[in-house]
Write a protein that holds these residues in place. Structure first.
Motif, PDB file in Angstrom:
ATOM      1  N   LEU A 116       0.492  -1.380  -0.272  1.00 30.73           N
ATOM      2  CA  LEU A 116       0.098   0.002  -0.057  1.00 30.73           C
ATOM      3  C   LEU A 116       1.037   1.007   0.117  1.00 30.73           C
ATOM      4  O   LEU A 116       2.116   1.349   0.611  1.00 30.73           O
ATOM      5  N   LYS A 117       0.463   2.251  -0.529  1.00 33.39           N
ATOM      6  CA  LYS A 117       1.437   3.498   0.156  1.00 33.39           C
ATOM      7  C   LYS A 117       0.480   3.963   0.893  1.00 33.39           C
ATOM      8  O   LYS A 117       0.309   3.727   1.523  1.00 33.39           O
ATOM      9  N   THR A 118       0.943   5.479   1.269  1.00 32.52           N
ATOM     10  CA  THR A 118       1.249   6.232   2.516  1.00 32.52           C
ATOM     11  C   THR A 118      -0.686   6.485   2.381  1.00 32.52           C
ATOM     12  O   THR A 118      -0.947   6.406   3.509  1.00 32.52           O
ATOM     13  N   ASP A 119      -0.986   6.689   1.503  1.00 34.09           N
ATOM     14  CA  ASP A 119      -2.347   7.156   1.001  1.00 34.09           C
ATOM     15  C   ASP A 119      -3.302   5.241   1.557  1.00 34.09           C
ATOM     16  O   ASP A 119      -4.401   6.082   0.823  1.00 34.09           O
ATOM     17  N   LEU A 120      -2.792   4.701   1.423  1.00 32.73           N
ATOM     18  CA  LEU A 120      -3.387   3.304   1.168  1.00 32.73           C
ATOM     19  C   LEU A 120      -4.412   3.104   0.448  1.00 32.73           C
ATOM     20  O   LEU A 120      -5.311   1.880   0.374  1.00 32.73           O
ATOM     21  N   THR A 121      -3.812   3.515  -0.596  1.00 34.82           N
ATOM     22  CA  THR A 121      -4.334   2.838  -1.915  1.00 34.82           C
ATOM     23  C   THR A 121      -3.092   1.887  -2.673  1.00 34.82           C
ATOM     24  O   THR A 121      -1.951   1.974  -1.959  1.00 34.82           O
ATOM     25  N   ALA A 122      -3.986   0.940  -2.730  1.00 37.03           N
ATOM     26  CA  ALA A 122      -2.999  -0.675  -3.499  1.00 37.03           C
ATOM     27  C   ALA A 122      -2.040  -0.058  -4.470  1.00 37.03           C
ATOM     28  O   ALA A 122      -2.287   1.086  -4.955  1.00 37.03           O
ATOM     29  N   ARG A 123      -0.769  -0.434  -4.433  1.00 35.60           N
ATOM     30  CA  ARG A 123       0.374   0.390  -5.824  1.00 35.60           C
ATOM     31  C   ARG A 123       0.824  -0.924  -6.455  1.00 35.60           C
ATOM     32  O   ARG A 123       0.686  -2.392  -5.733  1.00 35.60           O
ATOM     33  N   GLY A 124      -0.012  -1.053  -7.565  1.00 32.95           N
ATOM     34  CA  GLY A 124      -0.029  -1.760  -8.345  1.00 32.95           C
ATOM     35  C   GLY A 124      -0.160  -3.262  -8.251  1.00 32.95           C
ATOM     36  O   GLY A 124       1.130  -4.164  -8.666  1.00 32.95           O
ATOM     37  N   SER A 125      -1.056  -3.199  -7.358  1.00 32.83           N
ATOM     38  CA  SER A 125      -1.071  -4.711  -7.730  1.00 32.83           C
ATOM     39  C   SER A 125      -2.108  -5.035  -8.242  1.00 32.83           C
ATOM     40  O   SER A 125      -3.097  -5.300  -9.205  1.00 32.83           O
ATOM     41  N   THR A 126      -1.640  -6.865  -8.573  1.00 30.85           N
ATOM     42  CA  THR A 126      -2.992  -7.565  -9.546  1.00 30.85           C
ATOM     43  C   THR A 126      -3.644  -8.676  -8.775  1.00 30.85           C
ATOM     44  O   THR A 126      -3.555  -8.792  -7.959  1.00 30.85           O
ATOM     45  N   PRO A 127      -4.904  -8.407 -10.224  1.00 29.93           N
ATOM     46  CA  PRO A 127      -5.872  -9.504  -9.786  1.00 29.93           C
ATOM     47  C   PRO A 127      -5.542 -10.515  -8.691  1.00 29.93           C
ATOM     48  O   PRO A 127      -4.851 -11.391  -9.693  1.00 29.93           O
ATOM     49  N   VAL A 128      -5.609 -10.618  -7.522  1.00 28.63           N
ATOM     50  CA  VAL A 128      -5.882 -12.514  -7.303  1.00 28.63           C
ATOM     51  C   VAL A 128      -6.704 -13.730  -7.797  1.00 28.63           C
ATOM     52  O   VAL A 128      -7.623 -13.523  -8.060  1.00 28.63           O
ATOM     53  N   LYS A 129      -5.750 -14.923  -8.154  1.00 31.76           N
ATOM     54  CA  LYS A 129      -7.054 -15.764  -8.197  1.00 31.76           C
ATOM     55  C   LYS A 129      -6.873 -16.551  -7.991  1.00 31.76           C
ATOM     56  O   LYS A 129      -6.087 -17.279  -7.167  1.00 31.76           O
ATOM     57  N   LEU A 130      -8.281 -17.196  -7.158  1.00 30.97           N
ATOM     58  CA  LEU A 130      -8.681 -17.677  -6.140  1.00 30.97           C
ATOM     59  C   LEU A 130      -9.266 -19.307  -6.606  1.00 30.97           C
ATOM     60  O   LEU A 130     -10.809 -18.782  -8.022  1.00 30.97           O
ATOM     61  N   ARG A 131      -9.182 -20.512  -6.575  1.00 34.75           N
ATOM     62  CA  ARG A 131      -9.694 -21.102  -7.530  1.00 34.75           C
ATOM     63  C   ARG A 131     -10.123 -22.255  -6.099  1.00 34.75           C
ATOM     64  O   ARG A 131      -9.049 -22.773  -4.785  1.00 34.75           O
ATOM     65  N   LEU A 132     -11.238 -22.438  -6.197  1.00 35.99           N
ATOM     66  CA  LEU A 132     -11.908 -23.528  -5.244  1.00 35.99           C
ATOM     67  C   LEU A 132     -11.369 -24.895  -5.587  1.00 35.99           C
ATOM     68  O   LEU A 132     -11.756 -25.167  -6.747  1.00 35.99           O
ATOM     69  N   SER A 133     -11.187 -25.140  -3.919  1.00 37.59           N
ATOM     70  CA  SER A 133     -11.015 -27.114  -3.594  1.00 37.59           C
ATOM     71  C   SER A 133     -12.135 -27.602  -3.030  1.00 37.59           C
ATOM     72  O   SER A 133     -12.585 -27.201  -2.135  1.00 37.59           O
ATOM     73  N   ALA A 134     -12.849 -28.621  -4.313  1.00 36.12           N
ATOM     74  CA  ALA A 134     -13.607 -29.364  -3.001  1.00 36.12           C
ATOM     75  C   ALA A 134     -13.370 -30.078  -2.226  1.00 36.12           C
ATOM     76  O   ALA A 134     -13.343 -31.256  -1.269  1.00 36.12           O
ATOM     77  N   ALA A 135     -11.952 -30.874  -2.531  1.00 37.30           N
ATOM     78  CA  ALA A 135     -11.014 -31.923  -1.128  1.00 37.30           C
ATOM     79  C   ALA A 135     -11.195 -31.354  -0.305  1.00 37.30           C
ATOM     80  O   ALA A 135     -10.687 -30.044   0.215  1.00 37.30           O
ATOM     81  N   GLY A 136     -11.896 -32.083   0.605  1.00 37.21           N
ATOM     82  CA  GLY A 136     -11.750 -32.545   1.961  1.00 37.21           C
ATOM     83  C   GLY A 136     -12.815 -31.508   3.136  1.00 37.21           C
ATOM     84  O   GLY A 136     -13.110 -30.931   3.621  1.00 37.21           O
ATOM     85  N   ILE A 137     -13.532 -31.076   1.733  1.00 40.39           N
ATOM     86  CA  ILE A 137     -14.530 -29.641   2.120  1.00 40.39           C
ATOM     87  C   ILE A 137     -16.251 -30.376   1.862  1.00 40.39           C
ATOM     88  O   ILE A 137     -16.675 -30.492   0.852  1.00 40.39           O
TER      89      ILE A 137
END
Lengths: 373, 212
Positions: A116-137
Motif C-alpha cells: 500500500l502507498k501512504t494514502d493506503l491505495t494499493a501499489r500496482g496489485s495484480t488481481p488475485v486468482k482464487l480456485r475453490l477446492s472441494a477436497a476435504g470440504i
C-alpha cells in the motif's frame, strides 16, 4: 522545477483518480473459480490482516472485509477499517492478508501480500486468482445456510471462518526445522562466489495448510500462499569455491498452528470454535545454514555472456521464486528471495578471465548467474 | 450525492488542474527538459572494483544498453554523464563500441586501462550522440558503453553510476544507471584489496523494511 511541478500535478491528479468510487480502501480485486475452472458466482470472500510483526504465541488475524463475488466470479475487496489496515502495515506499506473464500463448489484459504502507498491505495496489485477446492470440504454443508452465530455447538464445515469476527492461530507443539533455499551458487574453474544474505522481509516462505478429508478423514495438505516471517537483524555470508552448483540455504523453524474462528455472539458473548484445520508457517530462523548440491542449470546465450577479470557483484534487486524451495511436513512450497542492498551476489575471478552468463539477460541484471567455460 | 455547487467546484478544479498540466507538458516539450522514467529506466545496480595508479585511466566496458521487449521502438542516445561521488576521478570520455564489435560475447573485456580503449574486438568505436539502442529481441548484444575515467589523486574513489540522456519518439529522457565503479590507487587499498562500493546510497530502501 517545471518537471517537479508537472510531476506534482500528475501525482495529484493520479491521487484524485485513485479515490474509490464506493467507500473504503480497495485492498485487491480477485476472480474466483470453482474446481472445474468456471466462475464461482456469488462466492463469499473474507479478508483478515495478520499483525505487522508476528507474535511468538497466538496470532490473531483481524477481519477487514467480507463480501461476495458477482455473477462472473469477480470481486473487489474493500475495507472501511483504515485504522486496522494502518496497524497491520509494515513500514514499507506491506500488509499480509489471510483470504478465505467459499461457495457451493468448495473453499480456499491462502496468505497473500499486498503493498500500500501512504494514502493506503494499493501499489500496482495484480488481481488475485482464487480456485475453490472441494477436497476435504463438505460441499453439501457449505451450500446450506450457515449455522447462526447464536446457536451452540459450532462445527466447521469448510475450515473457513466466514461470518465470524477474527481468526486465531494457536501455536501447537509440533515444530519442524527445514532448509530454505535462497540462492543458487554456480561456479566453474575460474571463479569463486560469495552471497551475503540478510534475514529480512526480502525472504518469503510458503505457508501450508492441513485439514481432514470430509469423506475419509485423511489429512489433505495444500500450499496456501507465502508468509512474512519473524526476523532478526542478522545474516549469513555464504562463500563457495570453484566448480560448484549448490543452493545456499538457511535453516528455518516452521511451527504448526491450529485454527480457531472467533464469533461475536452479541453483548459480552464471544465464542471460539475449532475450525478443524491447521497451518504450518515459518516462525524463526535458527541461525543455521547449509549448502545443498543441485544439478539444476540453464543454457547460456552468447548475448548474455560477459568476460570478467575483477570481482563483480550482480543480481541486485532481482526477485526469484524458487519452486519447491522449502519442504514442510512432506509438502513442497515456494520460496521468494528478493535481493537488495543487504543481499550481494559476488563473483570473484581466480586470476584468469572468467565468463559469466545470466539466465534471462545480461549477468548484471539476471535472476540467476553462473560461470561458463 | 454532491450538490450542483459541489459538482461545479469539482469540474472547475479538474479543468484548472488539467489546464496547468497541459501547459506544463507543452513547456517541457518546448524547453526540452528531459523526463525521467523512460525505456532505459530501472536497470538494477551492479558494480566492481579496479586497481589503478594515480595517473592512469580506467575505461569501464561493462554497461550494456538494450530496450526492453515491452517497448515498441528503439531509443537514440544524446549523451552520457558519469556521476562521481568525490574528487579523484575525472571524466575522460565516453563512447559506444562499434556496431561491428565482436559477437563472441556481449562483453569481451570488463574494463581497459587506456582511454579510448585500443581493442579491435570493440569494432569502430563511435561517439555517444546518435547511437541507436535496439530492442533486446532485435539485437541481444545491445549497445556497449565505454566510459573512461582518469585517476587524479591517491585513494579510493567511486563512480555511483551513469546518467543517460536519450530520445524515445518525440520525448527526451534522462535516467540513471547504477553502474558502480570503484577505483583504488595503491594508497586506497584495504588489506591489499580494493573494496568495491555497493551503491547503497542509490539503492532501494530495503534496510527499512525489515520486520525485525
Amino acid at each position: 522545477m517545471l518537471a517537479l511541478g508537472l510531476s506534482t500535478i500528475l501525482s495529484l491528479t493520479a491521487g484524485v483518480a485513485s479515490v474509490p468510487s464506493s467507500g473504503g480502501i480497495e485492498l485487491f480485486s480477485a476472480s474466483i473459480a470453482g474446481p472445474e475452472g468456471r466462475a464461482a458466482a456469488g462466492a463469499r470472500v473474507a479478508v483478515y490482516a495478520y499483525p505487522a510483526r508476528l507474535p511468538r504465541g497466538t496470532i490473531t488475524t483481524t477481519l477487514l472485509a467480507e463480501t461476495r463475488a458477482d455473477t462472473r466470479g469477480n470481486v473487489s475487496v474493500r475495507t472501511r477499517d483504515k485504522a486496522a489496515v494502518r496497524r497491520a502495515a509494515a513500514p514499507d506499506g506491506t500488509v499480509h492478508l489471510l483470504i478465505e473464500a467459499d461457495g457451493p463448489q468448495g473453499a480456499v484459504t491462502l496468505d497473500h501480500q499486498i503493498a500500500l502507498k501512504t494514502d493506503l491505495t494499493a501499489r500496482g496489485s495484480t488481481p488475485v486468482k482464487l480456485r475453490l477446492s472441494a477436497a476435504g470440504i463438505d460441499t453439501a454443508a457449505l451450500a446450506a445456510p450457515r449455522t447462526s452465530a447464536s446457536s451452540s455447538g459450532y462445527v466447521s464445515k469448510n475450515h473457513n471462518c466466514i461470518n465470524g469476527a477474527d481468526v486465531q492461530w494457536i501455536p501447537q507443539n509440533s515444530i519442524k526445522r527445514v532448509d530454505v533455499k535462497l540462492q543458487q551458487l554456480m561456479t566453474g574453474k575460474k571463479s569463486t562466489v560469495r552471497y551475503d544474505w540478510s534475514n529480512s522481509s526480502k525472504t518469503r516462505m510458503g505457508v501450508t495448510y492441513e485439514y481432514p478429508h470430509a469423506k475419509n478423514g485423511t489429512i489433505v495438505k495444500v500450499k496456501a500462499g507465502m508468509s512474512h516471517s519473524v526476523t532478526e537483524a542478522s545474516g549469513v555470508n555464504f562463500a563457495r569455491g570453484t566448480n560448484r552448483n549448490e543452493w545456499a540455504a538457511v535453516d528455518w523453524e516452521y511451527r504448526k498452528y491450529k485454527k480457531y474462528c472467533h464469533v461475536d455472539t452479541g453483548g459480552y458473548h464471544h465464542r471460539f470454535y475449532d475450525a478443524g484445520s491447521w497451518q504450518w508457517r515459518p516462525r524463526q530462523w535458527t541461525d543455521g545454514n547449509s549448502y545443498i548440491p543441485t544439478k539444476s542449470t540453464f543454457r547460456c546465450k552468447r548475448g548474455n555472456t560477459i568476460g570478467v577479470t575483477a570481482r563483480l557483484w550482480v543480481s541486485r534487486s532481482a526477485t526469484r521464486t524458487i519452486s519447491g524451495g522449502v519442504v514442510v511436513n512432506g509438502l513442497s512450497a515456494d520460496v521468494e528471495q528478493t535481493n537488495g542492498s543487504s543481499h550481494k551476489l559476488t563473483f570473484i575471478p581466480t586470476g584468469k578471465k572468467a565468463r559469466l552468463c545470466g539466465n534471462n539477460g545480461y549477468p548484471t541484471a539476471a535472476t540467476v548467474v553462473k560461470e561458463v567455460k | 450525492v454532491r450538490s450542483p455547487r459541489g459538482r461545479r467546484v469539482l469540474l472547475v478544479s479538474a479543468a484548472i488542474i488539467g489546464g496547468i498540466a497541459t501547459v506544463a507538458a507543452i513547456a517541457l516539450w518546448v524547453l526540452r527538459v528531459p523526463l525521467s522514467g523512460g525505456p532505459l529506466a530501472g536497470l538494477p545496480a551492479f558494480g566492481y572494483a579496479v586497481e589503478q595508479s594515480s595517473d592512469g585511466a580506467v575505461t569501464d566496458a561493462l554497461t550494456l544498453l538494450s530496450v526492453p521487449d515491452d517497448i515498441r521502438d528503439p531509443v537514440e542516445l544524446v549523451r552520457v554523464e558519469q556521476a562521481y561521488e568525490s574528487p579523484g576521478l575525472e571524466d575522460a570520455g565516453s563512447w559506444a563500441a562499434g556496431a561491428d564489435r565482436s559477437r563472441e560475447l556481449a562483453v569481451v573485456e570488463q574494463f581497459y586501462r587506456d582511454a579510448p580503449p585500443d581493442d579491435p574486438r570493440l569494432g569502430a568505436i563511435r561517439p555517444i550522440a546518435g547511437v541507436v539502442v535496439p530492442r533486446k529481441t532485435d539485437d541481444p548484444f545491445g549497445v556497449q558503453l565505454l566510459l573512461a575515467s582518469r585517476v587524479t589523486q591517491e585513494g579510493r574513489f567511486v563512480r555511483s553510476g551513469v546518467w543517460v540522456t536519450y530520445t524515445y519518439r518525440t520525448l527526451t529522457f534522462r535516467d540513471f544507471i547504477p553502474a558502480v565503479l570503484t577505483v583504488c590507487t595503491p594508497a586506497g587499498l584495504t588489506n591489499g584489496e580494493c573494496e568495491p562500493d555497493y551503491g547503497d546510497a542509490a539503492d532501494d530502501t530495503d534496510g527499512a523494511d525489515d520486520d525485525g
